[in-house]
Enzyme design. Structure first.
Site, PDB file in Angstrom:
ATOM      1  N   GLU A   1      44.215   7.004  16.064  1.00 55.07           N
ATOM      2  CA  GLU A   1      43.991   7.892  14.910  1.00 55.07           C
ATOM      3  C   GLU A   1      45.096   8.936  14.798  1.00 55.07           C
ATOM      4  O   GLU A   1      45.593   9.239  13.720  1.00 55.07           O
ATOM      5  CB  GLU A   1      42.654   8.622  15.051  1.00 55.07           C
ATOM      6  CG  GLU A   1      41.449   7.757  14.775  1.00 55.07           C
ATOM      7  CD  GLU A   1      40.170   8.529  15.039  1.00 55.07           C
ATOM      8  OE1 GLU A   1      39.775   9.347  14.203  1.00 55.07           O
ATOM      9  OE2 GLU A   1      39.574   8.348  16.133  1.00 55.07           O
TER      10      GLU A   1
ATOM     11  N   SER B   1      32.821  12.706  22.283  1.00 53.09           N
ATOM     12  CA  SER B   1      32.422  13.745  21.338  1.00 53.09           C
ATOM     13  C   SER B   1      31.707  14.841  22.104  1.00 53.09           C
ATOM     14  O   SER B   1      31.006  14.572  23.078  1.00 53.09           O
ATOM     15  CB  SER B   1      31.491  13.138  20.291  1.00 53.09           C
ATOM     16  OG  SER B   1      30.685  14.135  19.724  1.00 53.09           O
TER      17      SER B   1
ATOM     18  N   LYS C   1      29.533   8.535  21.885  1.00 58.20           N
ATOM     19  CA  LYS C   1      30.804   8.260  21.218  1.00 58.20           C
ATOM     20  C   LYS C   1      31.949   7.931  22.176  1.00 58.20           C
ATOM     21  O   LYS C   1      32.081   8.530  23.231  1.00 58.20           O
ATOM     22  CB  LYS C   1      31.230   9.457  20.353  1.00 58.20           C
ATOM     23  CG  LYS C   1      30.326   9.761  19.199  1.00 58.20           C
ATOM     24  CD  LYS C   1      30.351   8.687  18.110  1.00 58.20           C
ATOM     25  CE  LYS C   1      31.686   8.620  17.440  1.00 58.20           C
ATOM     26  NZ  LYS C   1      31.792   9.427  16.247  1.00 58.20           N
TER      27      LYS C   1
ATOM     28  N   HIS D   1      42.371  -7.640   0.561  1.00 56.01           N
ATOM     29  CA  HIS D   1      41.473  -6.621  -0.031  1.00 56.01           C
ATOM     30  C   HIS D   1      40.390  -6.194   0.958  1.00 56.01           C
ATOM     31  O   HIS D   1      39.311  -5.778   0.567  1.00 56.01           O
ATOM     32  CB  HIS D   1      40.813  -7.128  -1.319  1.00 56.01           C
ATOM     33  CG  HIS D   1      41.770  -7.799  -2.257  1.00 56.01           C
ATOM     34  ND1 HIS D   1      42.465  -7.132  -3.233  1.00 56.01           N
ATOM     35  CD2 HIS D   1      42.192  -9.093  -2.339  1.00 56.01           C
ATOM     36  CE1 HIS D   1      43.260  -7.979  -3.889  1.00 56.01           C
ATOM     37  NE2 HIS D   1      43.118  -9.178  -3.344  1.00 56.01           N
TER      38      HIS D   1
END
Ligand code: ARG
Length: 467
Positions: A298, A285, A291, A164
């Site tokens: 992804e 970024s 970043k 979980h």
């Protein structure tokens, strides 16, 4: 013999037509812009077919030599991008056949004897799928090798195992990696299994019913390294279940890659900070200078959508088609090619990225030490000292609740306090509450102990070497 071509329709199939095809229909029905991808297989299939026609006495040796030489020249032209593909000629098959006839004359017009584009395209597609499965399986193996190496290197590294997404029990990073190894092994096996059903030869099924020529289907099947000819001509030209099976296997593979990717994204985030990816696999970024984004995992996570979508397209194309061949099947190629390109890129990316993963061992261990990851070990300890598991569960629940109130780790609770919860707790509890003690104790086949990880690594290396 030379036949006067209808002036109105100059197609290879134009004999019965009185009007030219509308330019829209020509564009709409044409597949050459994408099925030219099959040219190698189309040429291989044609060469096998021609040799068979010679063997059974339908074509002469000279005709077949001319056909083969012509086809090899065409292969070379296409490979060197010297070939003029024409939409007017509809697909890869008619482009190549008509170029052959231009080159060698009458013999070229004999190549299609005892054959149809229906068995031709099904053959091409099976040869394509087979060769792609072989490449994909090699890429899976490359990926598995780097996983095994990382597992070996990090056999002792401890991180929190989650259920979980809540801290559950400590596990070793090596064990975690070997979980991915297992998933990929099943993907590999599924592709191998799919290959068996791919590797049958439709050639000789002709349009749908077979042919009146004295063909030798075993001979073409052997020449093309198929296991055997497809047993039913109607089935052979019409079903694309092997493409759907391939797509569903690919979708499962992408399911696994998406899960792996999700964990990498989580682990590289500042909140976990378990691993680092090399700069070469990340991007920045345009606005936030700090970043370093895990774009590759992804994107792989996102590419699941393309593959699952293509699988849905393929199964939908097949559904409800009456026997035998229908033009619907021309729609099978783009999704299939897209799946192949996508999964090969994703597997390649992983094989490159995994060896460059840097584990922040301290952060992992630190995270594992929070969240009472060894609570189950304490319960097991009480059971071994005579408590029932249910009572032990209750007692440890109380200990955890106390630790939360007092802001302590389990290892920080003094023994005299623990004894208040259960008098059977003794000195020896200290080792079982540690992370190392916890993972080392799970020392059975399939368990997380470093010793088991190294055994799994050894077995995995043997398996990979046998492929
Ligand atoms: N381009 C077609 C396909 O991809 C080839 C077979 C065409 N056959 C036919 N009878 N029109 O399926």
């Amino acid at each position: 013999m030379s036949v006067k071509k209808s002036l109105k329709n100059r197609k290879l199939w134009g004999g019965r037509f009185e009007e030219a095809t509308s330019p829209f229909v020509e564009r709409f029905t044409s597949s050459v812009s994408f099925d030219n991808n099959l040219f190698q297989y189309d040429i291989d299939g044609s060469i096998a077919h021609a040799k068979m026609l010679e063997k059974v006495g339908t074509l002469t040796e000279k005709e077949v030599t001319d056909i083969i030489d012509g086809l090899e020249e065409i292969r070379e032209e296409i490979t060197n991008q010297n070939f003029n593909w024409s939409t007017e000629l509809e697909d890869v098959h008619m482009n190549i056949e008509s170029a052959l006839t231009k080159k060698i004359g009458e013999a070229g017009k004999k190549l299609h004897t005892g054959r149809s584009r229906n068995d031709q395209v099904a053959t091409d597609l099976r040869l394509y799928a087979r060769s792609q499965i072989d490449e994909i399986c090699e890429l899976i193996t490359d990926f598995q090798r780097v996983i095994v190496n990382l597992a070996e290197k990090e056999a002792n590294t401890i991180l929190p195992g989650f259920t979980h997404l809540q801290t559950a029990q400590p596990v070793t990073f090596g064990h975690h990696m070997m979980a991915w190894f297992e998933m990929l092994s099943r993907d590999f096996d599924r592709f191998q299994d799919c290959r068996k059903r791919v590797n049958q030869s439709p050639l000789g099924s002709a349009a749908l019913a077979g042919t009146t020529f004295p063909i030798d289907r075993n001979y073409t099947s052997e020449m093309l390294s198929f296991d055997s000819p497809c047993a039913n001509s109607l089935d052979a030209v019409s079903d694309r279940d092997f493409v759907i099976e391939f797509a569903s296997t690919a979708t499962l593979l992408m399911t696994h890659l998406s899960r792996f990717s999700e964990e990498i994204v989580l682990w590289t985030s500042a909140h976990f900070d378990f691993i680092e990816l090399p700069d070469s696999f990340c991007t920045g970024s345009s606005i936030m200078p700090q970043k370093k984004n895990p774009d590759v995992p992804e994107l792989i996570r996102g590419k699941f959508g393309r593959v699952a979508g293509a699988h849905t397209a393929l199964i939908s194309i097949m559904k409800s088609q009456p026997l035998a061949y229908n033009k619907d099947n021309q729609e099978d190629k783009e999704p299939l090619f897209d799946i192949v390109d996508t999964i090969k890129d994703c597997l390649y990316a992983y094989a490159q990225m995994v060896p460059a993963i840097k584990c922040n061992r301290d952060n992992m261990e630190n995270a594992a030490s929070k969240g009472f990851a060894t609570a189950t070990d304490l319960a097991d300890y009480l059971v071994k000292k005579g408590a029932t598991f249910r009572d032990a569960h209750e007692i440890v629940g109380n200990v955890v609740s106390y630790a939360i109130r007092e802001n302590l780790l389990l290892t920080e609770i003094p023994l005299n306090k623990l004894v208040e919860f259960a008098s059977i707790i003794a000195e020896d509890v200290s080792t079982i509450l540690t992370l190392e003690g916890s993972v080392r104790a799970r020392n059975h086949f399939g368990g997380t102990s470093p010793e088991q990880v190294l055994k799994a690594v050894t077995n995995a290396k043997i398996l990979l070497d046998q492929r």
